[in-house]
Motif scaffolding. Structure first.
Motif, PDB file in Angstrom:
ATOM      1  N   LYS A 179       0.848  -1.131  -0.051  1.00 28.90           N
ATOM      2  CA  LYS A 179      -0.113   0.042   0.023  1.00 28.90           C
ATOM      3  C   LYS A 179       0.846   1.137   0.063  1.00 28.90           C
ATOM      4  O   LYS A 179       1.750   1.376   0.808  1.00 28.90           O
ATOM      5  CB  LYS A 179      -0.901   0.176   1.300  1.00 28.90           C
ATOM      6  CG  LYS A 179      -1.876   1.154   1.261  1.00 28.90           C
ATOM      7  CD  LYS A 179      -3.178   0.629   0.326  1.00 28.90           C
ATOM      8  CE  LYS A 179      -4.222   1.617   0.290  1.00 28.90           C
ATOM      9  NZ  LYS A 179      -5.188   1.510  -0.394  1.00 28.90           N
ATOM     10  N   ILE A 180       0.891   2.148  -1.098  1.00 24.83           N
ATOM     11  CA  ILE A 180       1.655   3.449  -0.980  1.00 24.83           C
ATOM     12  C   ILE A 180       0.846   4.447  -0.141  1.00 24.83           C
ATOM     13  O   ILE A 180      -0.360   4.426  -0.295  1.00 24.83           O
ATOM     14  CB  ILE A 180       1.592   3.854  -2.535  1.00 24.83           C
ATOM     15  CG1 ILE A 180       2.406   2.729  -3.400  1.00 24.83           C
ATOM     16  CG2 ILE A 180       2.230   5.199  -2.637  1.00 24.83           C
ATOM     17  CD1 ILE A 180       3.724   2.589  -3.068  1.00 24.83           C
ATOM     18  N   GLU A 202      -3.389   6.462  -4.530  1.00 23.55           N
ATOM     19  CA  GLU A 202      -2.474   5.433  -4.097  1.00 23.55           C
ATOM     20  C   GLU A 202      -2.601   4.220  -4.940  1.00 23.55           C
ATOM     21  O   GLU A 202      -3.368   3.964  -5.901  1.00 23.55           O
ATOM     22  CB  GLU A 202      -3.193   5.133  -2.649  1.00 23.55           C
ATOM     23  CG  GLU A 202      -3.469   5.999  -1.851  1.00 23.55           C
ATOM     24  CD  GLU A 202      -4.333   5.845  -0.515  1.00 23.55           C
ATOM     25  OE1 GLU A 202      -4.904   4.583  -0.690  1.00 23.55           O
ATOM     26  OE2 GLU A 202      -4.870   6.643   0.083  1.00 23.55           O
ATOM     27  N   GLU A 218      -2.108   0.036  -4.993  1.00 26.76           N
ATOM     28  CA  GLU A 218      -2.178  -0.989  -4.300  1.00 26.76           C
ATOM     29  C   GLU A 218      -2.115  -2.328  -5.009  1.00 26.76           C
ATOM     30  O   GLU A 218      -2.741  -2.402  -6.141  1.00 26.76           O
ATOM     31  CB  GLU A 218      -3.658  -1.103  -3.718  1.00 26.76           C
ATOM     32  CG  GLU A 218      -3.986  -2.085  -2.696  1.00 26.76           C
ATOM     33  CD  GLU A 218      -5.222  -2.044  -1.886  1.00 26.76           C
ATOM     34  OE1 GLU A 218      -6.066  -2.886  -2.033  1.00 26.76           O
ATOM     35  OE2 GLU A 218      -5.441  -1.094  -1.302  1.00 26.76           O
ATOM     36  N   ARG A 236       5.308   3.716   2.499  1.00 23.00           N
ATOM     37  CA  ARG A 236       4.545   2.644   1.983  1.00 23.00           C
ATOM     38  C   ARG A 236       4.539   1.628   3.166  1.00 23.00           C
ATOM     39  O   ARG A 236       5.316   1.822   4.228  1.00 23.00           O
ATOM     40  CB  ARG A 236       5.038   1.981   0.643  1.00 23.00           C
ATOM     41  CG  ARG A 236       6.403   1.490   0.680  1.00 23.00           C
ATOM     42  CD  ARG A 236       6.848   1.024  -0.580  1.00 23.00           C
ATOM     43  NE  ARG A 236       8.202   0.732  -0.920  1.00 23.00           N
ATOM     44  CZ  ARG A 236       9.192   1.809  -1.035  1.00 23.00           C
ATOM     45  NH1 ARG A 236       8.737   2.795  -1.441  1.00 23.00           N
ATOM     46  NH2 ARG A 236      10.282   1.455  -1.250  1.00 23.00           N
ATOM     47  N   TYR A 283       4.183  -2.509   3.428  1.00 18.74           N
ATOM     48  CA  TYR A 283       4.422  -3.699   2.526  1.00 18.74           C
ATOM     49  C   TYR A 283       4.821  -4.989   3.387  1.00 18.74           C
ATOM     50  O   TYR A 283       5.735  -4.996   4.146  1.00 18.74           O
ATOM     51  CB  TYR A 283       5.536  -3.774   1.436  1.00 18.74           C
ATOM     52  CG  TYR A 283       5.988  -5.118   0.785  1.00 18.74           C
ATOM     53  CD1 TYR A 283       4.953  -5.470  -0.089  1.00 18.74           C
ATOM     54  CD2 TYR A 283       6.874  -5.728   1.070  1.00 18.74           C
ATOM     55  CE1 TYR A 283       5.308  -7.005  -0.639  1.00 18.74           C
ATOM     56  CE2 TYR A 283       7.223  -6.967   0.427  1.00 18.74           C
ATOM     57  CZ  TYR A 283       6.443  -7.699  -0.325  1.00 18.74           C
ATOM     58  OH  TYR A 283       6.729  -8.909  -1.105  1.00 18.74           O
ATOM     59  N   TYR A 343      -5.369  -0.836   4.281  1.00 20.49           N
ATOM     60  CA  TYR A 343      -4.276  -2.009   4.219  1.00 20.49           C
ATOM     61  C   TYR A 343      -4.737  -3.007   5.415  1.00 20.49           C
ATOM     62  O   TYR A 343      -4.636  -4.335   5.198  1.00 20.49           O
ATOM     63  CB  TYR A 343      -3.085  -1.619   4.780  1.00 20.49           C
ATOM     64  CG  TYR A 343      -1.935  -2.437   4.733  1.00 20.49           C
ATOM     65  CD1 TYR A 343      -1.282  -3.061   3.794  1.00 20.49           C
ATOM     66  CD2 TYR A 343      -1.638  -2.911   6.172  1.00 20.49           C
ATOM     67  CE1 TYR A 343      -0.388  -3.889   3.848  1.00 20.49           C
ATOM     68  CE2 TYR A 343      -0.629  -4.027   6.293  1.00 20.49           C
ATOM     69  CZ  TYR A 343      -0.159  -4.445   5.063  1.00 20.49           C
ATOM     70  OH  TYR A 343       0.954  -5.699   5.549  1.00 20.49           O
TER      71      TYR A 343
END
Length: 387
Positions: free
Chosen positions: A30-31, A43, A45, A216, A218, A323
């Motif tokens: 997720k940015i 964003e 994703e 981000r 991750y 997220y």
């Protein structure tokens, strides 16, 4: 099992807690928006599997940088990255006393508490902490050399920080696990309706610093541009705290369904509910408390009021919520609660039926008694007349 404020009778303790969100068991990127003009629509994703990961993000800006950075992180020894941990330890905290206590720890733990609506923020230092910073070589970032980008890690000193939310959740940044346990023990006097230790829900993530890449998250690892300032961490912590509290109620709903699943099954097999009136009333009360608790958590999961005064932080909060899959999880939980509500309605109907049947039997018995009295009276009168 006893959840204090979320008590639901005698329910078997869950031996292994399920992963209520898929990002605990799968890899997701997720940015995170960082500027006021960066909203949810900008964003990026993607779900990233263990194979074919980079094919899925080839068109993302900086995909090669991300590839190298992920590989670099995967090569680090376990425990190298500082922790972001959340614990749902109580129904609520006594915030006024807690604030004063944190203030009193300034000399020992370098505290500086701030009250931010429903949250107390403060540095809380037990000892020196470090965060990994990933540095990219500037001269290797030309387009023709993008395949040769190299990453070098260094360490920067950080202060561990705590965010304490009035609904009984604490989010801790930058402490090691031993210091987290020590802090949780010191927190106990300020807990209202403490959750049993075996039932405490947690979220465990990690973070690091990359000043040259967009923030981000991750695979439960948060990348930040800087460690300075606490407002961005506050927005992230709000979402993490809500997800942790939600996990507590998800477990409660699952336990309730598991503890009551035998009722409709026995009805299907025998045609009756094999429970006494007292047991039935107790079960109805437990299910009603369950439904009330879920309604309460719905208020907790509303957008925090601080984002009315700090609207630039809301996109970051929203991105972390997405997220952590909070909207989807709430929808699933509400669906499960509707099943519990149907069972509650059924039990109420059965209880009313039992009460109506009981009254009918009373009427029948009274009529029978009246008939017997009448027969006896007639017999006595007849006997008198015969003399």
């Amino acid at each position: 099992m006893h959840r204090t404020g979320e008590h639901i009778g005698s329910i078997t303790h869950r031996q292994a807690k399920p992963a209520f969100r898929t990002t605990k068991t799968s890899q997701k990127l997720k940015i995170l928006p960082e500027d006021e003009d960066v909203g949810p629509t900008t964003e990026v994703e993607e779900f990233l599997g263990l194979t074919g990961v980079y094919d899925q993000i080839e068109n993302m800006r900086g995909a090669q940088d991300l590839r190298n950075e992920i590989n670099r992180l995967k090569s680090l020894p376990p425990g190298s990255l500082p922790r972001v941990s959340a614990y749902a330890t109580a129904t609520s905290y006594t915030m006024t006393q807690l604030f004063k206590w944190i203030q009193s720890r300034k000399a020992l733990n370098d505290t500086a508490p701030k009250l931010l609506d429903e949250c107390i923020y403060s540095p809380f230092v037990y000892g020196p902490s470090e965060a990994i910073t990933i540095n990219m070589e500037e001269n290797l970032l030309e387009e023709e050399a993008v395949q040769h980008v190299e990453f070098h890690e260094s360490y920067v000193a950080i202060k561990s920080e705590v965010f304490l939310f009035d609904y009984g959740v604490v989010v801790i940044w930058g402490m090691d696990e031993n210091h987290e346990r020590e802090f949780l023990q010191q927190l106990e006097p300020f807990e209202v309706e403490k959750v049993d230790e075996g039932d405490i829900e947690t979220e465990e993530l990690q973070f690091y610093i990359n000043p040259k890449a967009q923030s981000r998250i991750y695979n439960d690892v948060i990348s930040l541009r800087t460690t300075k300032g606490h407002m961005a961490k506050l927005a992230i912590s709000h979402a993490i705290a809500q997800a942790t509290k939600l996990s507590l109620y998800e477990g409660l709903v699952d336990d309730t369904i598991e503890a009551t699943r035998h009722i409709p099954q026995r009805m299907a097999e025998s045609g009756t509910i094999e429970m006494t009136r007292k047991s039935l009333i107790r079960k109805i009360g437990q299910l009603f408390i369950m439904r009330v608790n879920v309604n309460l958590v719905s208020n907790i999961l509303d957008t925090p009021e601080i984002f009315w005064s700090e609207p630039a932080l809301q996109p970051l909060y929203t991105a972390i919520r997405e997220y952590l899959e909070i909207p989807q999880r709430v929808e699933i939980m509400n669906h499960r609660v509707s099943v519990i509500s149907d069972l509650l309605d059924m039990l109420n109907g059965h209880l009313n039926g039992m009460h109506g049947e009981f009254l009918e039997w009373i009427v029948i018995i009274l009529i029978g008694v009246e008939i017997v009295i009448g027969v006896v009276t007639i017999t006595i009168e007849a006997a008198k007349l015969s003399y």
